[in-house]
Design an enzyme around this catalytic site. Structure first.
Site, PDB file in Angstrom:
ATOM      1  N   CYS B  80      60.026  25.899  87.922  1.00  0.00           N
ATOM      2  CA  CYS B  80      61.231  25.810  88.799  1.00  0.00           C
ATOM      3  C   CYS B  80      60.770  26.029  90.434  1.00  0.00           C
ATOM      4  O   CYS B  80      61.474  25.763  91.234  1.00  0.00           O
ATOM      5  CB  CYS B  80      62.273  26.884  88.587  1.00  0.00           C
ATOM      6  SG  CYS B  80      62.980  26.950  86.792  1.00  0.00           S
ATOM      7  N   CYS B 198      74.955  31.796  84.474  1.00  0.00           N
ATOM      8  CA  CYS B 198      73.663  30.936  84.123  1.00  0.00           C
ATOM      9  C   CYS B 198      73.748  29.697  85.263  1.00  0.00           C
ATOM     10  O   CYS B 198      74.956  29.162  85.167  1.00  0.00           O
ATOM     11  CB  CYS B 198      73.844  30.340  82.739  1.00  0.00           C
ATOM     12  SG  CYS B 198      73.727  31.812  81.663  1.00  0.00           S
ATOM     13  N   HIS B 324      71.257  23.509  90.237  1.00  0.00           N
ATOM     14  CA  HIS B 324      69.852  23.630  90.064  1.00  0.00           C
ATOM     15  C   HIS B 324      69.118  22.557  89.494  1.00  0.00           C
ATOM     16  O   HIS B 324      68.589  22.686  88.270  1.00  0.00           O
ATOM     17  CB  HIS B 324      69.793  25.100  89.106  1.00  0.00           C
ATOM     18  CG  HIS B 324      67.982  25.822  88.922  1.00  0.00           C
ATOM     19  ND1 HIS B 324      67.185  25.209  89.689  1.00  0.00           N
ATOM     20  CD2 HIS B 324      67.635  26.443  87.931  1.00  0.00           C
ATOM     21  CE1 HIS B 324      66.047  25.800  89.403  1.00  0.00           C
ATOM     22  NE2 HIS B 324      66.173  26.411  88.259  1.00  0.00           N
TER      23      HIS B 324
END
Lengths: 144, 380
Positions: B80, B198, B324
């Site tokens: 990430c 999440c 994300h």
């Protein structure tokens, strides 16, 4: 046995059974004493090459846990996971046997089982064969 | 050694883009960043491109779509932190004096690419035993609960805050506020983390144009933001029995960034941090030294991390609210900090912001604390 052969053997069967007790294979640095499970080629702490194989104690203590409700398609949910601390100063992640919710600080012992993975393989093959289960005496041994 | 400036920033909307390719998203972000900087395609001397699951030569594909070819292009995969590692590399090449104008791009297209939870690489022993990324953070959350009395309601407040901030960000994936009760009513993913705690599956891209002090002066204008420090670290081997609520990896990256910039945690006015899960935001800001260890979730409930609070955290909506797209995330954080420092953040503007911090930390691999972590400190 070369280190590569040893590493391969450990992947296949990362434990020994002695007198009905399941003990994980690990590597200990003969130089500084650091323990790794699974073992590795070189000690991160001191750079020593070549760790000696040891067997961890058959029991440990739950450091933390979760119940997994969503996973990848290879696993049946829900299932419990724990990080287990061993006296040899090493922490290992293992799935927990049974439906009971794990508790921090609880004593556990290693048992063999297929775990949450949906596989046809024999239980003693592969790293996912290991599980933990509660010991008879370990219940309620306090928190944190 | 030259100072490094962000002279241009661009970012696509984050969310589901089933009709676009990763290359198209990347090119759109690059062109916006170039226009923002007032530089032309030919001014870009080198490029660093971060992505995780996009296959070979993502940089050449995206930049080719955007009309840039022939220059050194370095493709980066660092979980990430891939995009923020691209910024780190680009900044290093300017500090080294090799280039004056370097592009950093992060890009990811994940719609349709995954089923179920993210996991470490399938060769990883822990992944084979059932470890998922939500489970990693769920187990750390259980320790935070046990050691500090943190509650599910407090973690849910982190999600609710970030989703509320996202409503003020037109580029964010989530457009509606979510209450603490709604977070807690969403289905359990890994106990104690619910679905609304999440980060979602997202597509998107973000780009920044970095320039040397000399080039920044030549470009003129007053919108440049100084990249006061860019630090990258990898996770140390896990030896012994460590406290899993402590982020050694985050602290080591932060410590280097604080030392290099001369800017300490008490100087930071706002932060964008890697909130892949609600508990992750707590672990990050405590690891960065921005809040006392163990206290962050309770302080969020008091409003200290709100846009009008003592130290706003993830005013963009963060990963939980903005989305994300893995490789794009670290660059998008820096884009947000740049826009805040320029006073261009619209309804989510933090008044008088002069020092902002972006923290990006990704990945999990057996035997190490984490894969990679970057801390970028920017100032005007």
């Amino acid at each position: 046995m070369t280190s590569m052969e040893a590493a391969t053997a450990m992947m296949k069967r990362p434990y020994e059974v002695e007198g009905g007790l399941v003990r994980l294979r690990a590597g200990r640095c003969p130089e500084c004493g650091a323990v790794y499970c699974p073992a590795r080629l070189v000690c991160d702490g001191c750079g020593h090459r070549g760790l000696e194989e040891i067997l961890l104690a058959p029991r440990g203590t739950i450091y933390t846990f979760t119940t997994v409700h969503q996973s990848t398609p290879e696993f049946r949910t829900p299932y419990h996971l724990c990080y287990v601390d061993f006296d040899e100063q090493v922490r290992v992640m293992l799935p927990a046997a049974g439906d009971e919710r794990p508790r921090i600080g609880e004593a556990v012992e290693i048992v063999l089982g297929t775990g949450p993975r949906l596989v046809d393989a024999e239980p003693e093959e592969g790293p996912h064969a290991l599980m933990v289960a509660w010991t008879a005496t370990g219940k309620g041994e306090g928190d944190v | 050694m030259s100072d490094v400036y962000v002279v241009g920033a661009g970012m696509t909307p984050f969310g589901k883009h089933p009709d676009k390719t990763a290359a198209e998203l990347g090119a759109a972000a690059v062109l916006e960043a170039l226009d923002d900087a007032g530089v032309s395609l030919g001014d870009i001397e080198a490029a660093w491109v971060g992505s995780v699951f996009q296959g070979m030569a993502m940089g050449q594909r995206a930049l080719g779509e955007g009309g840039i070819s022939g220059i050194p292009i370095t493709n980066v995969e660092n979980a990430c932190s891939s995009g923020s590692t691209a910024i780190w590399g680009a900044a290093m090449s300017i500090k080294a004096g090799e280039y004056d104008v370097v592009l950093a791009l992060g890009v990811e297209h994940l719609t349709g690419a995954f089923r179920g939870a993210f996991t470490p690489d399938e060769s990883d022993v822990e992944a084979q035993r059932g470890l998922t990324m939500p489970a990693v953070y769920a187990m750390r959350a259980q320790r935070h609960f046990a050691q500090y009395g943190t509650t599910s309601e407090q973690l849910a407040a982190i999600s609710a805050k970030n989703k509320r901030n996202a409503v003020a960000n037109p580029l964010a994936q989530f457009k509606k506020p979510v209450s603490v009760d709604e977070v807690l009513a969403s289905r359990m993913i890994a106990d104690p983390l619910h679905l609304q705690e999440c980060a979602p599956v997202s597509d998107g891209a973000a780009a920044v144009v970095l320039a040397s002090k000399r080039k920044r002066a030549a470009l003129g204008g007053s919108r440049a933001v100084r990249l006061a420090a860019s630090a990258l670290k990898s996770g140390r081997a896990e030896v012994g029995l460590k406290d899993m609520t402590v982020e050694d990896l985050t602290w080591r990256a932060a410590e280097e960034a604080y030392e290099r910039s001369g800017i300490g945690p008490s100087d930071v006015r706002f932060a964008e941090v890697h909130d892949c899960f609600s508990i992750a935001e707590a672990l990050r800001v405590e690891g960065l030294g921005l809040f006392p260890h163990g206290e962050y979730p309770a302080r969020v409930v008091k409003g200290e991390a709100d846009l009008d609070g003592r130290l706003p955290v993830n005013g963009s909506g963060g990963l939980l609210g903005k989305g994300h797209p893995l490789g794009a995330t670290g660059v998008a954080q820096v884009v947000e900090v740049v826009r805040q420092l320029r006073g261009e953040a619209g309804a989510r503007q933090i008044p008088g912001a002069r020092v902002g911090l972006a923290h990006c930390r990704g990945g999990k691999a057996q035997g190490v604390e984490g894969t990679a972590c970057t801390v970028n400190i920017l100032t005007v």
